[in-house]
Write a protein that holds these residues in place. Structure first.
Motif, PDB file in Angstrom:
ATOM      1  N   MET A 153       0.837  -1.204   0.000  1.00 55.25           N
ATOM      2  CA  MET A 153       0.000   0.000   0.000  1.00 55.25           C
ATOM      3  C   MET A 153       0.867   1.247   0.000  1.00 55.25           C
ATOM      4  O   MET A 153       0.530   2.231  -0.661  1.00 55.25           O
ATOM      5  CB  MET A 153      -0.881  -0.009   1.247  1.00 55.25           C
ATOM      6  CG  MET A 153      -2.003   0.966   1.154  1.00 55.25           C
ATOM      7  SD  MET A 153      -3.375   0.452   2.152  1.00 55.25           S
ATOM      8  CE  MET A 153      -3.585   1.838   3.225  1.00 55.25           C
ATOM      9  N   PHE A 192       1.880   1.869  -3.445  1.00 58.54           N
ATOM     10  CA  PHE A 192       0.729   2.380  -4.189  1.00 58.54           C
ATOM     11  C   PHE A 192       0.611   3.886  -3.959  1.00 58.54           C
ATOM     12  O   PHE A 192       0.489   4.679  -4.909  1.00 58.54           O
ATOM     13  CB  PHE A 192      -0.522   1.632  -3.704  1.00 58.54           C
ATOM     14  CG  PHE A 192      -1.799   1.992  -4.410  1.00 58.54           C
ATOM     15  CD1 PHE A 192      -1.801   2.538  -5.689  1.00 58.54           C
ATOM     16  CD2 PHE A 192      -3.016   1.772  -3.783  1.00 58.54           C
ATOM     17  CE1 PHE A 192      -2.980   2.855  -6.330  1.00 58.54           C
ATOM     18  CE2 PHE A 192      -4.201   2.080  -4.416  1.00 58.54           C
ATOM     19  CZ  PHE A 192      -4.184   2.628  -5.681  1.00 58.54           C
ATOM     20  N   ARG A 213       3.312   5.704  -5.775  1.00 57.97           N
ATOM     21  CA  ARG A 213       3.074   5.779  -7.216  1.00 57.97           C
ATOM     22  C   ARG A 213       2.016   6.833  -7.533  1.00 57.97           C
ATOM     23  O   ARG A 213       2.090   7.524  -8.548  1.00 57.97           O
ATOM     24  CB  ARG A 213       2.605   4.426  -7.720  1.00 57.97           C
ATOM     25  CG  ARG A 213       3.420   3.960  -8.905  1.00 57.97           C
ATOM     26  CD  ARG A 213       2.897   2.661  -9.408  1.00 57.97           C
ATOM     27  NE  ARG A 213       3.503   1.532  -8.748  1.00 57.97           N
ATOM     28  CZ  ARG A 213       3.024   0.287  -8.885  1.00 57.97           C
ATOM     29  NH1 ARG A 213       1.935   0.066  -9.600  1.00 57.97           N
ATOM     30  NH2 ARG A 213       3.619  -0.702  -8.289  1.00 57.97           N
ATOM     31  N   ASN A 214       1.028   6.954  -6.665  1.00 61.19           N
ATOM     32  CA  ASN A 214      -0.016   7.962  -6.891  1.00 61.19           C
ATOM     33  C   ASN A 214       0.560   9.365  -6.915  1.00 61.19           C
ATOM     34  O   ASN A 214       0.059  10.242  -7.596  1.00 61.19           O
ATOM     35  CB  ASN A 214      -1.096   7.869  -5.811  1.00 61.19           C
ATOM     36  CG  ASN A 214      -1.980   6.656  -6.014  1.00 61.19           C
ATOM     37  OD1 ASN A 214      -2.089   6.158  -7.136  1.00 61.19           O
ATOM     38  ND2 ASN A 214      -2.591   6.182  -4.952  1.00 61.19           N
ATOM     39  N   THR A 257       2.657   9.791 -10.379  1.00 64.27           N
ATOM     40  CA  THR A 257       1.923   9.921 -11.647  1.00 64.27           C
ATOM     41  C   THR A 257       1.423  11.333 -11.861  1.00 64.27           C
ATOM     42  O   THR A 257       0.920  11.647 -12.924  1.00 64.27           O
ATOM     43  CB  THR A 257       0.710   8.976 -11.715  1.00 64.27           C
ATOM     44  OG1 THR A 257       0.015   9.070 -10.490  1.00 64.27           O
ATOM     45  CG2 THR A 257       1.138   7.566 -11.987  1.00 64.27           C
ATOM     46  N   LEU A 306     -12.165   0.846  -4.897  1.00 58.02           N
ATOM     47  CA  LEU A 306     -11.460   0.234  -3.767  1.00 58.02           C
ATOM     48  C   LEU A 306     -12.452  -0.228  -2.703  1.00 58.02           C
ATOM     49  O   LEU A 306     -12.334  -1.334  -2.173  1.00 58.02           O
ATOM     50  CB  LEU A 306     -10.460   1.234  -3.159  1.00 58.02           C
ATOM     51  CG  LEU A 306      -9.303   1.649  -4.071  1.00 58.02           C
ATOM     52  CD1 LEU A 306      -8.440   2.706  -3.399  1.00 58.02           C
ATOM     53  CD2 LEU A 306      -8.455   0.428  -4.445  1.00 58.02           C
ATOM     54  N   ASN A 364      -8.878   2.079   5.497  1.00 60.32           N
ATOM     55  CA  ASN A 364      -7.871   1.803   4.473  1.00 60.32           C
ATOM     56  C   ASN A 364      -7.729   2.985   3.522  1.00 60.32           C
ATOM     57  O   ASN A 364      -6.610   3.371   3.172  1.00 60.32           O
ATOM     58  CB  ASN A 364      -8.251   0.556   3.656  1.00 60.32           C
ATOM     59  CG  ASN A 364      -8.245  -0.715   4.481  1.00 60.32           C
ATOM     60  OD1 ASN A 364      -9.029  -1.628   4.241  1.00 60.32           O
ATOM     61  ND2 ASN A 364      -7.373  -0.773   5.492  1.00 60.32           N
TER      62      ASN A 364
END
Ligand SMILES: Nc1ncnc2c1ncn2[C@@H]1O[C@H](COP(=O)(O)OP(=O)(O)OP(=O)(O)O)[C@@H](O)[C@H]1O
Ligand SMILES: [Mg+2]
Lengths: 234, 412
Positions: free
Chosen positions: B1, B4, B7-8, B11, B319, B328
């Motif tokens: 996570m 993740f 990466r968010n 980008t 999600l 989460n």
């Protein structure tokens, strides 16, 4: 398997109250392929989402395999969605920042991945014909391929029920055929219960259960009622 | 996570970069201010710790340069119990040296160079200190002789220099007053001091205390200074007093002030205390700056994260339908903004390090910006807290979304 009893759902939008479902009662037996059909705005998606505990009905009860969805806590709903239900939507299904295999593993990201899960995700992608595309991002995949990744994601938990909202709505007929071939195989091999909202009656087989909604009410004609009974006995 | 979330951020490089700049600048400012205040503290602390005696001067004056006391106060001081050495001194702002008047220099810097340069040349103004050489030789703690021995050249003033035009200057002054050929003055070179009646002075020693406040003094014999500055025999500026027991400085100072109500006996502790009061005000100011920076940073992060979460509502819906809990989603978004904060902190630290290194190259002379290790920790800490706090509201909004509504946003 799935029991829906007098479910009503209304939405408030400003002053007005929209009654999307006005007392729906139905039964979907285990292992059946059920279709929800009806005109636009009749409440098909609303019913499907309620089956997946994405929202709560205004009144009525929904029981899936003995569990009352309407009595679930927030945490139980999360577990229900994560472990027991597979969702497939019309579009905008995948997370653009994750690869195909990571998208399949999305339900398990918060808890952490195991090699076993990763192996299974690759296997599922291979089964839907994307074995060579596991590391591709959604934008590198066609609409049909994206939808197959979404199916693999719905299947990784080995769900009791797969809920699909117009899964072929944005695909051409060839890609649509492919999607239904996978879903049919799933029903045959694993006795998974499928509930699919569609506008396209081409994919409905004679022995499928068809729930026809109009204006938030179920309209079950004689022949479908007949099939319903036969289905219940199987 | 975590990956993740990372990466968010990657980008959306432009937005991430802008958010980083927006947060780094206030954090950098905070580090810079703390660094400056640390530098000032060190500078003053270093200077004053070297001086162990007590300076007796006229009441309520900011600097020994403005003080005048009758010479016979020396006898009265010696009579105060606990006093060991009383060394008379004459202090004045230097008249023209080598034809340059320090006042003129300051004024012209004010016009041509702007505030910072004028400020520096104000602090730079050369002072003349005339010492009673025999008594000064008896002092335990002579800042100038000891720094001359350590880092300087030549020799310090000796009793035989009384009445002569011999001076000791700092290395800094030796660079300010160049020889005609443009090289720094050295031992044996001459300085021309005086406005109308210009006299030649021979440099016999060069000291180097390393402190901006002390390295501006031209030291000479008290008699010579009287003649140069026009101070009569019955007047001095200050007395430098050493006690029999240095730890009794404060007690004896009080006794001096009681015996002679029109003088101030300033022990270095007192200077330190005054300075402490000033610095504690500076610290309050710093704290306010930190809070303001924190606020600006938080608002920036909230803005960035709100934009990013608003356009990702559908993603959060996907999600949620896949079993992610509200917690989460909250954790994901908060992690993203915490990462932002962490990166901004790291960038600020690197820039602060580079900046302090470069600035210290240029300022030299006493004041050095400090960059202690805890300051890096503070910078990273603040930015991490800012990032996390700024992310909480957008994260909360994202997590509150009903999954069904989120999905609908995407499918229609
Ligand atoms: N959040 C909401 N707020 C207000 N009205 C809503 C909301 N969600 C659904 N509705 C209304 O409920 C009704 C049923 O919507 P639903 O999406 O279930 O229809 P549908 O049968 O799936 O239509 P389509 O075939 O066009 O997808 C519609 O009139 C819709 O406008
Ligand atoms: Mg719909």
């Amino acid at each position: 398997m799935i029991d829906v009893a007098d479910v009503k759902k209304s939405f408030r939008s400003g002053e007005r109250t929209v009654e999307a479902l006005r007392g729906v009662t139905c039964h979907i037996p285990k292992g059946r392929f059920a279709f929800i059909v009806g005109p636009s705005g009749s409440g098909k998606s609303t019913l499907l989402y309620l089956l997946g505990a994405l929202d709560r009905p205004t009144s009525g009860r929904i029981v899936v395999s003995g569990t009352d969805l309407t009595a679930m806590s927030e945490a139980e709903q999360n577990h229900y969605r994560r472990d027991r239900i597979g969702f497939i939507f019309q579009a905008f299904n995948l997370i653009s920042n994750l690869t195909a295999v990571e998208n399949v593993l999305v339900p398990y990201l918060p808890r952490g991945l195991t090699p076993e899960l990763e192996r299974r995700a690759v296997e599922l992608l291979t089964q839907v014909g994307l074995g060579g595309r596991v590391d591709h991002r959604p934008y590198q995949l066609s609409g049909g391929e994206q939808q197959r990744v979404a199916i693999a994601r719905a299947l990784i938990k080995d769900p009791e029920v797969v809920l699909a909202d117009e899964p072929t709505g944005e695909l051409d007929s060839k890609a649509g055929d492919e999607v239904y071939r996978i879903l049919r195989r799933l029903q045959a091999e694993r006795q998974t219960t499928l509930v699919v909202v569609t506008h396209d009656r081409r994919f409905i087989n004679p022995d499928d259960l068809v729930l026809e909604i109009q204006d938030g009410l179920l309209k079950t004609d004689e022949s479908e009622h007949q099939r319903n009974l036969i289905g219940a006995e199987v | 996570m975590g990956r993740f979330a990372w990466r968010n951020l990657l980008t959306r490089p432009l937005r991430t970069t802008l958010a980083l700049v927006g947060l780094s600048i206030p954090i950098l400012g905070v580090i810079g201010l703390f660094s400056l205040s640390g530098g000032l503290r060190n500078l003053v602390g270093d200077t004053l710790n070297k001086i162990q005696g007590v300076m007796v001067m006229r009441d309520n004056l900011p600097s020994p340069v403005f003080s005048d006391l009758p010479t016979n106060y020396g006898e009265r001081l010696k009579a105060v119990p606990g006093v060991k050495v009383v060394a008379p001194e004459v202090w004045k702002i230097a008249p023209s040296v080598n034809g340059t008047r320090s006042f003129t220099r300051t004024a012209s810097d004010l016009i041509t160079g702007g505030g910072a340069k004028a400020m520096k040349s104000l602090l730079d103004m050369p002072l003349i200190q005339g010492q009673d050489i025999p008594t000064h030789t008896n002092l335990r703690s002579g800042v100038y002789p000891s720094s001359l021995k350590e880092k300087g050249e030549g020799r310090y003033l000796e009793p035989s220099d009384a009445g002569t035009n011999r001076v000791v200057i700092s290395r800094k002054l030796s660079k300010d007053f160049l020889k005609p050929d443009g090289t720094p003055s050295g031992v044996g070179d001459k300085l021309r001091i005086g406005d109308k009646d210009v006299k030649e002075f021979e440099i016999v020693g060069i000291y180097d205390t390393g402190s901006m406040f002390l390295d501006v003094v031209i030291v000479m014999d008290i008699g010579t200074a009287r003649k140069l500055l026009g101070v009569s025999e019955d007047q001095v500026s200050t007395f430098y007093v050493e006690m029999t027991d240095p730890t009794a400085n404060d007690k004896v100072s009080l006794a001096i002030e009681k015996a002679m109500p029109d003088v101030d006996a300033r022990s270095m502790n007192e200077f330190m205390a005054n300075f402490g009061v000033i610095m504690s005000k500076v610290d309050i100011f710093l704290l306010m700056t930190v809070s303001l920076a924190l606020l600006v940073g938080i608002v920036g992060i909230i803005n960035t994260m709100l934009m990013s979460t608003t356009e990702r509502f559908v993603e959060f819906g996907v999600l949620r339908t896949n079993g992610w809990s509200q917690g989460n989603v909250l954790a994901l978004v908060t992690a993203e903004s915490a990462f932002l904060g962490l990166m901004a902190g790291a960038i600020s630290c690197v820039m602060a390090y580079a900046g302090v290194t470069i600035i210290n190259q240029f300022i030299g002379d006493g004041l050095r910006l400090t960059l202690p290790f805890w300051l890096f920790g503070l910078g990273i800490g603040i930015s991490l807290v800012t990032g996390t706090l700024g992310g909480l509201y957008p994260a909360w909004r994202a997590s509150k979304l009903v999954p069904m509504d989120a999905i609908r946003l995407g499918s229609h």
